[in-house]
Design a protein around this motif. Structure first.
Motif, PDB file in Angstrom:
ATOM      1  N   ALA A 257       0.859  -1.185   0.000  1.00  0.00           N
ATOM      2  CA  ALA A 257       0.000   0.000   0.000  1.00  0.00           C
ATOM      3  C   ALA A 257       0.891   1.229   0.000  1.00  0.00           C
ATOM      4  CB  ALA A 257      -0.901  -0.001   1.228  1.00  0.00           C
ATOM      5  N   THR A 258       0.560   2.187  -0.830  1.00  0.00           N
ATOM      6  CA  THR A 258       1.348   3.422  -0.882  1.00  0.00           C
ATOM      7  C   THR A 258       0.485   4.603  -0.482  1.00  0.00           C
ATOM      8  OG1 THR A 258       0.870   3.680  -3.246  1.00  0.00           O
ATOM      9  CG2 THR A 258       2.929   2.571  -2.654  1.00  0.00           C
ATOM     10  N   LEU A 259       1.093   5.531   0.234  1.00  0.00           N
ATOM     11  CA  LEU A 259       0.425   6.756   0.673  1.00  0.00           C
ATOM     12  C   LEU A 259       1.175   7.930   0.083  1.00  0.00           C
ATOM     13  CD1 LEU A 259      -1.873   7.815   2.522  1.00  0.00           C
ATOM     14  CD2 LEU A 259      -0.138   8.094   4.307  1.00  0.00           C
ATOM     15  N   ASN A 260       0.476   8.698  -0.758  1.00  0.00           N
ATOM     16  CA  ASN A 260       1.112   9.809  -1.469  1.00  0.00           C
ATOM     17  C   ASN A 260       2.358   9.355  -2.230  1.00  0.00           C
ATOM     18  OD1 ASN A 260      -0.852  11.579  -0.637  1.00  0.00           O
ATOM     19  ND2 ASN A 260       0.369  12.490   1.000  1.00  0.00           N
ATOM     20  N   GLY A 261       2.293   8.139  -2.779  1.00  0.00           N
ATOM     21  CA  GLY A 261       3.356   7.644  -3.637  1.00  0.00           C
ATOM     22  C   GLY A 261       4.482   6.928  -2.937  1.00  0.00           C
ATOM     23  N   SER A 262       4.460   6.863  -1.594  1.00  0.00           N
ATOM     24  CA  SER A 262       5.498   6.180  -0.828  1.00  0.00           C
ATOM     25  C   SER A 262       4.855   5.080   0.012  1.00  0.00           C
ATOM     26  CB  SER A 262       6.229   7.165   0.089  1.00  0.00           C
ATOM     27  OG  SER A 262       6.855   8.191  -0.675  1.00  0.00           O
ATOM     28  N   PRO A 263       5.657   4.096   0.469  1.00  0.00           N
ATOM     29  CA  PRO A 263       5.072   3.022   1.283  1.00  0.00           C
ATOM     30  C   PRO A 263       4.292   3.580   2.473  1.00  0.00           C
ATOM     31  CG  PRO A 263       7.307   2.456   0.645  1.00  0.00           C
ATOM     32  CD  PRO A 263       7.100   3.867   0.193  1.00  0.00           C
ATOM     33  N   ALA A 264       3.077   3.076   2.654  1.00  0.00           N
ATOM     34  CA  ALA A 264       2.215   3.573   3.728  1.00  0.00           C
ATOM     35  C   ALA A 264       2.710   3.063   5.071  1.00  0.00           C
ATOM     36  CB  ALA A 264       0.776   3.128   3.494  1.00  0.00           C
ATOM     37  N   SER A 265       2.746   3.952   6.044  1.00  0.00           N
ATOM     38  CA  SER A 265       3.183   3.564   7.381  1.00  0.00           C
ATOM     39  C   SER A 265       2.058   2.862   8.126  1.00  0.00           C
ATOM     40  CB  SER A 265       3.625   4.793   8.170  1.00  0.00           C
ATOM     41  OG  SER A 265       2.513   5.623   8.456  1.00  0.00           O
ATOM     42  N   LEU A 266       2.430   2.083   9.136  1.00  0.00           N
ATOM     43  CA  LEU A 266       1.436   1.410   9.958  1.00  0.00           C
ATOM     44  C   LEU A 266       0.566   2.432  10.682  1.00  0.00           C
ATOM     45  CD1 LEU A 266       0.242  -1.143  11.231  1.00  0.00           C
ATOM     46  CD2 LEU A 266       2.059  -1.047  12.945  1.00  0.00           C
ATOM     47  N   ALA A 267       1.165   3.516  11.133  1.00  0.00           N
ATOM     48  CA  ALA A 267       0.415   4.545  11.854  1.00  0.00           C
ATOM     49  C   ALA A 267      -0.675   5.144  10.974  1.00  0.00           C
ATOM     50  CB  ALA A 267       1.360   5.633  12.351  1.00  0.00           C
TER      51      ALA A 267
END
Length: 265
Positions: free
Chosen positions: A2-12
């Motif tokens: 999963a990516t968030l804003n193009g980078s790996p999504a953090s657990l938080a």
């Protein structure tokens, strides 16, 4: 991944979405780097972002985020774009205004094989804010679970007034004895597949929007479900109402949707 804003999504960030459940999304079927109705998906995200967060969302940024997650992957698969604010405070949701773009993927349903016709049960439900494809799905999934526990494949929603509206995660259409496509007149989430079918050519006599009561449903010869994941899928039965599994109008709609050009990501 999963990516968030193009980078790996953090657990938080993922925990924040899971625990607040406030946001909106769209789901697209990607086929060899293309999407049917891509502009409609992007327009939905932009409009829903204004409604949910009061913020502007750049559609080109969304496309870039999807491209980063998808890369050069071939074949057919599903992409979900979820827009949410990882900093949302449950005690002060009015402060939410910095939405981020989460992109996730999953296998496409029915890849390589036709999906069987659905048997559905009517249950009473009214979608909260039906114009927005939001992430709060408890009500729909609770009734889908109830229908499946009762031996059906899925649920078809009706209002307290008895009017048919939509399926759990799909729009529904009917075919009357004259061969006319009838879309239910009700508060529904306007799906991209339905919108493409309503504006495209089906080669049939036409399409109308009208209230679908129990009496009118029983006079229909066929019904079908539409969504990005399944395209056009026949409905074999609604409660005790049996419908044609193989109908030329439904076949024409399926072919019309398959012929919609893919827009490159």
């Amino acid at each position: 991944m999963a990516t968030l804003n193009g980078s790996p999504a953090s657990l938080a960030a993922l925990q924040a979405l899971a625990l607040t459940n406030y946001g909106h999304f769209t789901t697209m079927r990607v086929e060899d780097g293309g999407v049917r109705g891509l502009a409609l998906h992007l327009a939905r995200l932009v409009g829903d972002c204004r409604a949910v967060f009061g913020a502007e969302l750049d559609p080109e940024w969304v496309r870039e985020c999807v491209r980063r997650e998808v890369g050069g992957r071939a074949g057919a698969f599903m992409v979900r774009v979820t827009v949410f604010d990882p900093e949302l405070d449950l005690t002060a949701p009015d402060r939410a205004g910095h939405p981020c773009v989460l992109v996730t993927t999953r296998p496409a349903p029915g890849a390589g094989r036709p999906l069987p016709a659905l048997r559905v049960q009517r249950l009473v439900f009214h979608r909260d804010t039906p114009s927005v494809k939001h992430v709060a799905l408890f009500g729909q999934l609770r009734l889908r679970r109830a229908a499946r526990l009762a031996g059906y494949d899925d649920v078809l929603f009706v209002g307290s007034d008895g009017l048919v509206s939509e399926g759990c995660t799909w729009n529904v259409g009917f075919v009357d004895e004259a061969g006319t496509v009838v879309w239910p007149e009700a508060d529904v989430l306007p799906g991209t597949t339905m919108r493409l079918l309503r504006t495209g050519r089906t080669g049939r006599d036409g399409q109308v929007t009208a209230p679908v009561t129990d009496g009118r449903l029983r006079s229909m010869r066929a019904a079908f479900a539409t969504s990005t994941g399944i395209g056009v899928r026949s409905v074999a039965a609604v409660d005790d109402v049996l419908l044609r599994k193989d109908d030329p109008v439904v076949d024409a709609l399926r072919e019309a949707y398959a012929a919609v050009p893919l827009d490159r990501l």
